[in-house]
Design a protein around this motif. Sequence first.
Motif, PDB file in Angstrom:
ATOM      1  N   TRP A 205       0.845  -1.195   0.000  1.00 31.65           N
ATOM      2  CA  TRP A 205       0.000   0.000   0.000  1.00 31.65           C
ATOM      3  C   TRP A 205       0.881   1.246   0.000  1.00 31.65           C
ATOM      4  O   TRP A 205       1.996   1.232   0.520  1.00 31.65           O
ATOM      5  CB  TRP A 205      -0.915   0.007   1.216  1.00 31.65           C
ATOM      6  CG  TRP A 205      -1.946  -1.075   1.195  1.00 31.65           C
ATOM      7  CD1 TRP A 205      -1.877  -2.283   1.812  1.00 31.65           C
ATOM      8  CD2 TRP A 205      -3.190  -1.053   0.485  1.00 31.65           C
ATOM      9  NE1 TRP A 205      -3.003  -3.022   1.548  1.00 31.65           N
ATOM     10  CE2 TRP A 205      -3.829  -2.296   0.737  1.00 31.65           C
ATOM     11  CE3 TRP A 205      -3.833  -0.118  -0.326  1.00 31.65           C
ATOM     12  CZ2 TRP A 205      -5.077  -2.613   0.206  1.00 31.65           C
ATOM     13  CZ3 TRP A 205      -5.076  -0.435  -0.858  1.00 31.65           C
ATOM     14  CH2 TRP A 205      -5.685  -1.662  -0.597  1.00 31.65           C
TER      15      TRP A 205
ATOM     16  N   GLN B  30      -6.523  -4.202   3.998  1.00 33.42           N
ATOM     17  CA  GLN B  30      -5.107  -4.332   4.361  1.00 33.42           C
ATOM     18  C   GLN B  30      -4.602  -5.762   4.206  1.00 33.42           C
ATOM     19  O   GLN B  30      -3.416  -5.986   3.940  1.00 33.42           O
ATOM     20  CB  GLN B  30      -4.900  -3.882   5.804  1.00 33.42           C
ATOM     21  CG  GLN B  30      -5.201  -2.409   6.040  1.00 33.42           C
ATOM     22  CD  GLN B  30      -5.066  -2.053   7.501  1.00 33.42           C
ATOM     23  OE1 GLN B  30      -3.966  -1.816   7.998  1.00 33.42           O
ATOM     24  NE2 GLN B  30      -6.183  -2.035   8.203  1.00 33.42           N
TER      25      GLN B  30
ATOM     26  N   THR C 273      -1.972  -1.495  -6.119  1.00 35.40           N
ATOM     27  CA  THR C 273      -2.323  -2.321  -4.967  1.00 35.40           C
ATOM     28  C   THR C 273      -3.838  -2.440  -4.786  1.00 35.40           C
ATOM     29  O   THR C 273      -4.351  -3.561  -4.708  1.00 35.40           O
ATOM     30  CB  THR C 273      -1.651  -1.797  -3.690  1.00 35.40           C
ATOM     31  OG1 THR C 273      -0.236  -1.869  -3.858  1.00 35.40           O
ATOM     32  CG2 THR C 273      -2.052  -2.632  -2.482  1.00 35.40           C
TER      33      THR C 273
END
Length: 307
Positions: A14, A79, A275
């Motif tokens: 990220w 995440q 990402t």
Amino acid sequence: MTEKRTKNKSDLAWHPSLKKVFKECERWWAVHFSERGDVTKRLGELQRSIDAPGSFSPGPLTLPLISLGSEIQACILAQTGSSPEFSQAFQESVAFRALEFRSLAGRSFPSDQQPFYIHQHPSLSAAGPAILSQWRLAETCARVLIALGEKDQRVNPRESFRDGWGRGTVEAFVIRLFSDAFAISTTYEPVNALTPEYQALLDAWRTNDEAIYRASMQAAAEFHLTRSRQSTDHVTYEFDAPFDRVFPVELLAVQALRRRDHLPEFQTGHNLVDTPWSVVSDLSTALDQPLVVSAEARLRRDYPEFR
């Protein structure tokens, strides 16, 4: 479609600027949405509004808060990569944002009053369905967005339009992108010229030249980052919502449109785009969302201007 799953946070690169955003989302969830309490409450309010006699009229914050809960959860779950839980949260975010956008837009069309909306930059809500390749809904949102932009241009003084929909940033970019992608003619024209980074991407979004595409996407991603911060009383930033910082919707929509048109799926070389695209690009295009379906049915029945 088969969903990808990444097990470890370290597997996903990220953008460094998002570390703070992820922490803010986790704190926000702990305070406001712990155990989905507030989300469940708002979902109950929406169901009662759907079941109630008379015109469908949920509270003014019902849809925004449902959407916000899903958005925060999607940011947290992203995440660790794609998972069934992330897929549900992300798709609910897209669905409720698009529904709220169309609901508010419908209330703007019947009169010559200025468009009514809560979110400062509704183009980001309008662009969500494209990311999930929901092309029928994406085109509907595109037509509504373009009509709203034209109305804003028509009814607002030049000064107000220049500082809002006519400022030449994300609204102008998404309107022009959708006008091109869905072949929708428009009289919309921002007061300020489209920012150079977005103009370059608009010129190159269909290119087969990888170097040109990467350069234009990287520049647009860097511009996105300069506008990704909390708005103040004096400055309104385009990307002040956590969801729109984690998922650069206008850039991911370009990736999805290229896939729709069978263009090469180039890596952009910028992890602000690559990402999140790796996380959302293979999500299912449809998710059973009974409340969204029921709410949309009520809106269509009770409000002829709803699209």
